[in-house]
Design a protein around this motif. Structure first.
Motif, PDB file in Angstrom:
ATOM      1  N   ASP A 163       0.836  -1.203   0.009  1.00 55.50           N
ATOM      2  CA  ASP A 163      -0.175   0.067  -0.126  1.00 55.50           C
ATOM      3  C   ASP A 163       0.861   1.177   0.072  1.00 55.50           C
TER       4      ASP A 163
ATOM      5  N   ASP B 157      -3.184   8.190 -13.612  1.00 58.18           N
ATOM      6  CA  ASP B 157      -3.362   6.849 -13.257  1.00 58.18           C
ATOM      7  C   ASP B 157      -2.269   5.849 -13.334  1.00 58.18           C
ATOM      8  N   MET B 158      -2.019   5.727 -14.923  1.00 51.99           N
ATOM      9  CA  MET B 158      -0.912   5.181 -15.179  1.00 51.99           C
ATOM     10  C   MET B 158       0.225   5.406 -14.306  1.00 51.99           C
TER      11      MET B 158
ATOM     12  N   ARG C 286       0.029   3.775 -10.744  1.00 48.93           N
ATOM     13  CA  ARG C 286       0.073   2.332 -10.993  1.00 48.93           C
ATOM     14  C   ARG C 286       1.528   1.822 -11.366  1.00 48.93           C
ATOM     15  N   SER C 287       2.352   2.761 -11.963  1.00 46.74           N
ATOM     16  CA  SER C 287       3.724   2.261 -12.321  1.00 46.74           C
ATOM     17  C   SER C 287       4.694   2.473 -11.111  1.00 46.74           C
TER      18      SER C 287
ATOM     19  N   SER D 279       3.445   1.619  -8.199  1.00 48.18           N
ATOM     20  CA  SER D 279       2.684   1.032  -6.956  1.00 48.18           C
ATOM     21  C   SER D 279       2.140   1.472  -5.891  1.00 48.18           C
TER      22      SER D 279
ATOM     23  N   SER E 167      -1.191   3.055  -4.120  1.00 51.47           N
ATOM     24  CA  SER E 167      -2.562   2.502  -3.978  1.00 51.47           C
ATOM     25  C   SER E 167      -3.453   3.671  -3.240  1.00 51.47           C
TER      26      SER E 167
ATOM     27  N   TYR F 106      -8.412   3.843  -5.848  1.00 50.69           N
ATOM     28  CA  TYR F 106      -7.437   4.205  -4.616  1.00 50.69           C
ATOM     29  C   TYR F 106      -8.087   4.770  -3.463  1.00 50.69           C
TER      30      TYR F 106
END
Length: 201
Positions: A2, A120-121, A124-125, A127, A129, A154
């Motif tokens: 997280d 968003d990408m 996520r890249s 990690s 959350s 998220y």
């Protein structure tokens, strides 16, 4: 895992800095020490190894890529042909909030930092959350950020004294009755102490 990132919404010179067109918003930010509180959060985030992403807004001079008539607020803003133009000082992040390692996510339309951008990408890249939101404004930007972040899965925290809106009474009601349904609320001092204690979740 997280992992947390801090999203800084529209803390730009043309919004709340020396080139602002929004004196009422600046006045509220000054009364509530929003810039200083945001700066303390960003300093603690960097010390804890957390990414900081500045979510900024700008327009091209020809308005390409921007919807210009689908919102009364944007229509009013763009009556000024020089408002927040790409490449001008007005779109720069406040220097006291910027560090070399920070990232930037630029948008050219709408009010949310997620729609039509790579935010968003990027998260996520990395990690990520959990996103922590500071900046402007509770009228539109912070609310849109929190709502879309939740929709995308998220976990969201909003720093209550590092955000603002106008009028102040309305913004505080949004913070209580809307943001409170979407996000954890915490003060800058509480969050800084949490991160200093080693809890950067």
């Amino acid at each position: 895992m997280d992992r947390t990132a801090v999203l800084v919404m529209e803390m730009q010179r043309g919004v709340v800095g020396d080139l602002t067109k929004f004196p009422d918003l600046v006045a509220v930010c000054q009364r509530r020490d929003v810039v200083d509180n945001a700066a303390s959060v960003l300093q603690a985030a960097r010390a804890a190894g957390l990414p900081v992403i500045h979510c900024t807004a700008a327009f091209r001079p020809d308005r390409a890529g921007s919807h210009t008539r689908n919102s009364p607020f944007i229509t009013a803003l763009l009556k000024d042909p020089g408002h927040m133009l790409e490449g001008t000082p007005a779109v720069e992040v406040l220097p006291e909030l910027l560090a070399d390692a920070d990232l930037e996510s630029r948008r050219h339309h709408g009010f949310s930092p997620f729609t039509g951008t790579s935010l968003d990408m990027t998260l996520r890249s990395l990690s990520v959350s959990h996103v922590v939101a500071v900046g402007l404004s509770l009228n539109l930007g912070i609310t849109g950020l929190a709502l879309e972040a939740v929709n995308l899965g998220y976990r969201v925290t909003v720093v209550t004294d590092a955000v603002a809106g106008v009028p102040d009474g309305y913004a505080l009601a949004v913070l209580k009755y809307t943001i409170g349904l979407l996000a954890t609320r915490v003060s800058a001092a509480e969050l800084v102490e949490q991160w200093k204690a080693g809890d950067a979740r």
